[in-house]
Design an enzyme around this catalytic site. Sequence first.
Site, PDB file in Angstrom:
ATOM      1  N   ARG A 309       0.813  -1.221   0.000  1.00 42.65           N
ATOM      2  CA  ARG A 309       0.000   0.000   0.000  1.00 42.65           C
ATOM      3  C   ARG A 309       0.843   1.267   0.000  1.00 42.65           C
ATOM      4  O   ARG A 309       0.346   2.342  -0.344  1.00 42.65           O
ATOM      5  CB  ARG A 309      -0.920   0.013   1.221  1.00 42.65           C
ATOM      6  CG  ARG A 309      -2.153  -0.859   1.091  1.00 42.65           C
ATOM      7  CD  ARG A 309      -3.194  -0.505   2.135  1.00 42.65           C
ATOM      8  NE  ARG A 309      -4.393  -1.302   1.938  1.00 42.65           N
ATOM      9  CZ  ARG A 309      -4.681  -2.403   2.613  1.00 42.65           C
ATOM     10  NH1 ARG A 309      -3.857  -2.827   3.539  1.00 42.65           N
ATOM     11  NH2 ARG A 309      -5.792  -3.079   2.374  1.00 42.65           N
ATOM     12  N   ILE A 438      -9.977   4.962  -4.305  1.00 40.31           N
ATOM     13  CA  ILE A 438     -10.701   3.709  -4.553  1.00 40.31           C
ATOM     14  C   ILE A 438      -9.733   2.538  -4.669  1.00 40.31           C
ATOM     15  O   ILE A 438      -9.983   1.448  -4.145  1.00 40.31           O
ATOM     16  CB  ILE A 438     -11.550   3.829  -5.832  1.00 40.31           C
ATOM     17  CG1 ILE A 438     -12.550   4.986  -5.694  1.00 40.31           C
ATOM     18  CG2 ILE A 438     -12.270   2.527  -6.143  1.00 40.31           C
ATOM     19  CD1 ILE A 438     -13.281   5.335  -6.975  1.00 40.31           C
ATOM     20  N   PHE A 439      -8.613   2.748  -5.387  1.00 40.22           N
ATOM     21  CA  PHE A 439      -7.586   1.710  -5.562  1.00 40.22           C
ATOM     22  C   PHE A 439      -7.193   1.073  -4.227  1.00 40.22           C
ATOM     23  O   PHE A 439      -7.067   1.755  -3.210  1.00 40.22           O
ATOM     24  CB  PHE A 439      -6.318   2.352  -6.138  1.00 40.22           C
ATOM     25  CG  PHE A 439      -6.137   2.170  -7.620  1.00 40.22           C
ATOM     26  CD1 PHE A 439      -6.921   1.312  -8.356  1.00 40.22           C
ATOM     27  CD2 PHE A 439      -5.138   2.868  -8.290  1.00 40.22           C
ATOM     28  CE1 PHE A 439      -6.738   1.155  -9.717  1.00 40.22           C
ATOM     29  CE2 PHE A 439      -4.942   2.721  -9.657  1.00 40.22           C
ATOM     30  CZ  PHE A 439      -5.749   1.864 -10.366  1.00 40.22           C
ATOM     31  N   GLU A 440      -6.946  -0.240  -4.263  1.00 39.16           N
ATOM     32  CA  GLU A 440      -6.351  -0.968  -3.129  1.00 39.16           C
ATOM     33  C   GLU A 440      -7.070  -0.701  -1.808  1.00 39.16           C
ATOM     34  O   GLU A 440      -6.458  -0.580  -0.750  1.00 39.16           O
ATOM     35  CB  GLU A 440      -4.858  -0.622  -3.005  1.00 39.16           C
ATOM     36  CG  GLU A 440      -4.058  -1.058  -4.220  1.00 39.16           C
ATOM     37  CD  GLU A 440      -2.585  -0.722  -4.100  1.00 39.16           C
ATOM     38  OE1 GLU A 440      -2.131  -0.458  -2.978  1.00 39.16           O
ATOM     39  OE2 GLU A 440      -1.888  -0.722  -5.129  1.00 39.16           O
ATOM     40  N   GLY A 441      -8.383  -0.630  -1.870  1.00 43.95           N
ATOM     41  CA  GLY A 441      -9.199  -0.376  -0.686  1.00 43.95           C
ATOM     42  C   GLY A 441      -9.709   1.056  -0.691  1.00 43.95           C
ATOM     43  O   GLY A 441      -8.937   1.993  -0.549  1.00 43.95           O
TER      44      GLY A 441
END
Length: 661
Positions: A309, A438-441
């Site tokens: 992340r 929005i990406f990766e959670g």
Amino acid sequence: MSATQPAQPAQPVQPGGTQPKVTEREARQVAEAAREQDWRKPSFAKELFLGRFRLDLIHPHPLPADEDVRRGEAFLARLRAFCEVQLTEGIAARIEREARIPDETVRGLKELGALGMKIDPKYGGLGLTQVYYNKALALVGSVSPAIGALLSAHQSIGVPQPLKMFGTQEQKDAYLPRCATTAISAFLLTEPDVGSDPARLATTAVPDGEDAYVLDGVKLWTTNGVVADLLVVMARVPKSENHRGGITAFVVEADSPGITVEHRNAFMGLRGLENGVTRFHRVRVPAAQRIGAEGAGLKIALTTLNTGRLSLPAMCVGAGKWCLKIAREWSGVREQWGRPVAKHEAVGAKISFIAATTFALEAVVDLASQMADEDRNDIRIEAALAKLYGSEMACLMADELVQIRGGRGFETAESLAARGERAVPAEQMLRDLRINRIFEGSTEIMHLLIAREAVDAHLSVAGDLIDPDKALGDKAKAGARAAGFYARWLPRLAAGPGQVPGTYRAFHPSGHPDLATHLRYVERSARKLARSTFYAMSRWQGRMETKQGFLGRIVDIGAELFAMSAACVRAEHLRASGEHGREAYQLADAFCEQSRLRVEELFGRLWANTDDLDRKVVAGVLSGTYAWLEEGVLDSSGDGPWIADAAPGPSTQKNVHRPIR
């Protein structure tokens, strides 16, 4: 938040079926089973949420080894030279115009070794630290966020990272040399009707004898999937004799028979993103390509993301630096009412916000990355906070830049250049950054994920008290544990170093702003945050997990406190090293003053908010009570399905997969 529960397998999906019907409880159990259960190492952020300000865990600022610096700086120099050539050739505008990264650019990145930045040199990689990997992503992301996304998806969540952590030696030997030099990888989890709720995963991996699995299903939003050579695929293995089943990870060759990239998706931003829809039909995968055990797929994914992340906020740092540069240059030459717009307070406040926030965000990312490299601390919360905070603040900075630029901020770079002005892609930056929330959670999911970790200590001792399925005996034991824990913990929240004048004196050197006052504020606020969390758990108990507005504010307060701490520690590190010390202290001071205003507002909104009224309005909207409010407009979206059919079966579409050789 729900108490820890043993995982129960969700209903399996048979080939040719649809998404399994999963209850809310089953979905929570799957998510709970996937998270790391133990805390074997200290965590600054975890302690912060418990009301304990452990400055010793982050100060003095951790430093990289000399050899890591030498290797990292040498690669950054080569990468910068490559990027400068790309800019000279107009690569950024070309990617925006053609909606794809040119093959020659990707080949150039391969020749530089950029595919193997995080891969060990013994497998042909560069062996960069997390710190320098992030600096590289910030650099290439400033040229084109699409290039940054390609490299990040390949190394942060693609094949290299899960194999590094969970792969067998045979898998590492087979795939890491390819990933370091030529093979682009992608990560496939999301499905057309499955987002952040993996319990409903429908793609299956049915055992075929003892040595293989057969994959069937459809994956959506497969970043790098259009050009990938290797895939990490999450699929559900049905439970059967000799197979424990569950969501499982596999390495799959992208050109395997039965795989079809059916569509290349297009987005409001990141137009060069190679993101598609991938169908698996009777794809045979050798059992030797399974990563870890059956049922361990989600745990592998979440553990990989603990450091993965950090790549996203690293590129947000690069965006902040670019926004600051453009704001400084533009605001110094654009005049209104007889003086540069930067001299007008309304604009100056925006510039101050961009500068202070960029400093703090870089402090957060560098600190978390260095802690990841040292591996002394558990950084799962720190990395999640960095992703959450970075994605939100970068969008705000880009939005402020568009406002500073005025009409030119809304105008495209191509249009600006066509009429003879500098081609500043401010509006594109805003569009490109929007996906990061929005990406990766998504921000909402990150709030819940971090909140779950933040209350883990409470659930560990008192979770059985609020679990309706626990027997009275279990509840009695939990009550005894809770009484002992809170008898020791609660009194410590009443007073602390933050109330003692002169504490953290090292952060107030002569001639510099007083950062010690901000650290004392962080210490006091951490205790207040812990008290607020405890009060809410006592008040709502088992209903706590439904109070998502409250939990989101708790997490946002923690994010601000973490950023303030990181900013102060970085400022002191720069002062001690003799590098921009006075300026760093001033930036940290400005950020902390701005952050304190946000924290105070969030504390106030913990208990004074519209959450209950909002729920009533939502119920009215869903029931159609307010449908009259929609009158007077027309809907151009038509009447097609909200979610495309993803039933397993052979593909009827043209394969748009285009590996870059």
